[in-house]
Design a protein around this motif. Structure first.
Motif, PDB file in Angstrom:
ATOM      1  N   ARG A  54       0.942  -1.633  -0.034  1.00 61.17           N
ATOM      2  CA  ARG A  54       0.066  -0.137  -0.131  1.00 61.17           C
ATOM      3  C   ARG A  54       0.532   1.772   0.374  1.00 61.17           C
ATOM      4  NH1 ARG A  54      -5.820   0.817   3.055  1.00 61.17           N
ATOM      5  NH2 ARG A  54      -5.756  -0.566   1.392  1.00 61.17           N
ATOM      6  N   LYS A  56       0.596   5.455  -0.477  1.00 66.86           N
ATOM      7  CA  LYS A  56      -0.389   6.869  -0.290  1.00 66.86           C
ATOM      8  C   LYS A  56      -1.526   5.827  -0.536  1.00 66.86           C
ATOM      9  CE  LYS A  56       2.982   9.706  -2.428  1.00 66.86           C
ATOM     10  NZ  LYS A  56       3.271  10.230  -3.101  1.00 66.86           N
ATOM     11  N   GLY A  57      -2.519   5.068   0.494  1.00 67.28           N
ATOM     12  CA  GLY A  57      -3.649   4.526   0.242  1.00 67.28           C
ATOM     13  C   GLY A  57      -3.817   4.036  -0.533  1.00 67.28           C
ATOM     14  N   LYS A  58      -3.485   3.778  -1.919  1.00 68.43           N
ATOM     15  CA  LYS A  58      -3.730   2.618  -2.773  1.00 68.43           C
ATOM     16  C   LYS A  58      -3.486   1.425  -2.791  1.00 68.43           C
ATOM     17  CE  LYS A  58      -4.551   6.954  -5.564  1.00 68.43           C
ATOM     18  NZ  LYS A  58      -4.918   7.149  -7.159  1.00 68.43           N
ATOM     19  N   ASP A  59      -3.651  -0.250  -3.090  1.00 67.22           N
ATOM     20  CA  ASP A  59      -3.145  -1.395  -3.292  1.00 67.22           C
ATOM     21  C   ASP A  59      -2.442  -1.393  -4.547  1.00 67.22           C
ATOM     22  OD1 ASP A  59      -4.003  -1.419  -0.448  1.00 67.22           O
ATOM     23  OD2 ASP A  59      -4.977  -2.737  -1.565  1.00 67.22           O
ATOM     24  N   PHE A  60      -0.818  -2.046  -4.525  1.00 71.74           N
ATOM     25  CA  PHE A  60      -0.579  -1.881  -5.880  1.00 71.74           C
ATOM     26  C   PHE A  60       0.033  -3.726  -5.625  1.00 71.74           C
ATOM     27  CE2 PHE A  60      -0.187   2.317  -6.070  1.00 71.74           C
ATOM     28  CZ  PHE A  60      -0.329   2.618  -6.783  1.00 71.74           C
TER      29      PHE A  60
END
Length: 395
Positions: A54, A56-60
């Protein structure tokens, strides 16, 4: 800058002196062979996995595939993802590997770990002497002329030889900051990637790993990285136009001063079997990235992970602490809290929040690394952990 640039060595000396580079011929050939065979064995047995992280609040999903190997029960956390070690052979632990080759691969990595620990202690001793005596001969020359020979290699000293300048307490501190308890192994084949992010500040080309500081480490501890690119004649040298002097066919480690894009960065070529050390606070004051070449590459990144929190032993201890506030009615067998004091309830709630996260990580590990668990006897340990955490969560 690369070794082809006129100011490269002066820049290294003045801005990046805590980076120590060693080329492959400084390592015993037997160790090279063991480690490189170990990489290929783990790859053959499908032990590498891309991580879900994660940012900055986004999943990668990471472009690099990884496996964490180290002391039993240790964990490593990066980008909000906690990994549990697959244990390497450790005295006092009965670790069962279903394949002797998996055992040999893990054993090779602990051999490499021991070697890098010794080299890092020597490097820190050498640097302490360098700073004390103001030794000026720290010239770093390119690979063809014994590339990147550090001042430490010229002034390498043993503990006994440096005892006049390094106290016993300092030596213990150096040892603790280089006692690697795990290694994060990485693998990537750039030609199989649909897209790689471009280095944004210095025009260094494709990045396998973006600019970052390593996380979850003991303060001022050294990071050691062994690189193994599967080089072939087709990708030894590139005929394409070079990016800022960097051969795009060759893997590089990039370094820059943290939060500074005015000071030029370094791009240092990594050939098969080279390794480098990031000493002392370099990981804090600087950032590093990995610049992709054309060939598949393995790396073994040895770290002194901060295991004061997050180990299985720590998690069990926290659960037991929380459960001490429970009592059982002798007749109804119903559970109730012994104390409702604000401080006690707050402590239990903090433990619950912390360990629930660890339970989720343990569960994710079981799902994502089933093929690793079938090679080592980890599954029962993790199921026990999940069971205890579940009881703690349902207090």
């Amino acid at each position: 800058m690369t070794p082809a640039d006129a100011d490269f060595h002066q820049l290294w000396k003045t801005k990046y002196s805590k980076l120590i580079f060693r080329k492959s011929d400084t390592i015993p050939e037997e160790l090279h062979q063991m480690v490189q065979e170990g990489f290929l064995t783990l790859r053959k047995h499908d032990c590498f996995f891309q991580d879900l992280v994660r940012i900055k609040g986004k999943d990668f999903v990471t472009p690099v595939s990884r496996i964490l190997i180290g002391n039993p029960g240790c964990t490593y956390k990066y980008l909000n993802t906690r990994l549990f070690t697959v244990p390497w052979p450790t005295e006092g632990y009965d670790i069962k590997y279903c394949s002797p080759r998996i055992h040999d691969a893990c054993k090779a990595l602990i051999r490499l770990n021991d070697y890098l620990h010794i080299e890092a202690v020597k490097a820190l001793q050498g640097q302490n002497l360098f700073e004390t005596k103001e030794i000026k001969d720290s010239t770093v020359i390119d690979r063809e002329q014994n590339f990147a020979t550090s001042f430490m290699e010229k002034e390498s000293v043993s503990k006994d030889q440096s005892s006049c300048c390094v106290s016993e307490d300092d030596y213990i501190s150096l040892k603790n900051r280089t006692s690697y308890n795990l290694t994060l192994l990485n693998y990537m084949d750039p030609l199989q990637m649909l897209y790689l992010k471009q280095e944004p500040y210095f025009g260094m080309g494709n990045m396998a790993v973006s600019w970052h500081h390593d996380e979850n480490l003991v303060e001022r501890s050294t990071v050691a990285v062994y690189s193994y690119s599967c080089e072939g004649s087709a990708v030894e040298e590139s005929n394409e136009q070079k990016l800022k002097g960097r051969d795009p066919a060759v893997w590089h480690v990039g370094l820059k001063v943290a939060w500074d894009i005015e000071t030029p960065g370094l791009a240092i070529p990594l050939h098969q079997g080279d390794f480098y050390l990031m000493l002392d606070d370099l990981n804090v004051t600087h950032q590093h990235c990995v610049l992709a070449g054309f060939s598949p590459r393995f790396s073994s990144t040895h770290r002194v992970a901060d295991c004061s929190r997050g180990t299985l032993e720590y998690i069990f201890g926290q659960c037991e602490l929380a459960l001490q506030n429970l009592q059982t009615d002798s007749e109804s067998m119903a559970l109730s809290l012994k104390s409702l004091e604000t401080a006690v309830v707050k402590q239990v709630e903090e433990i619950h929040n912390e360990d629930s996260t660890e339970a989720g990580s343990a569960f994710l590990l079981e799902v994502q690394t089933w093929s690793v668990n079938k090679h080592t006897d980890l599954t029962n340990e993790l199921k026990i952990s999940d069971s205890i955490l579940g009881n703690c969560g349902n207090r």
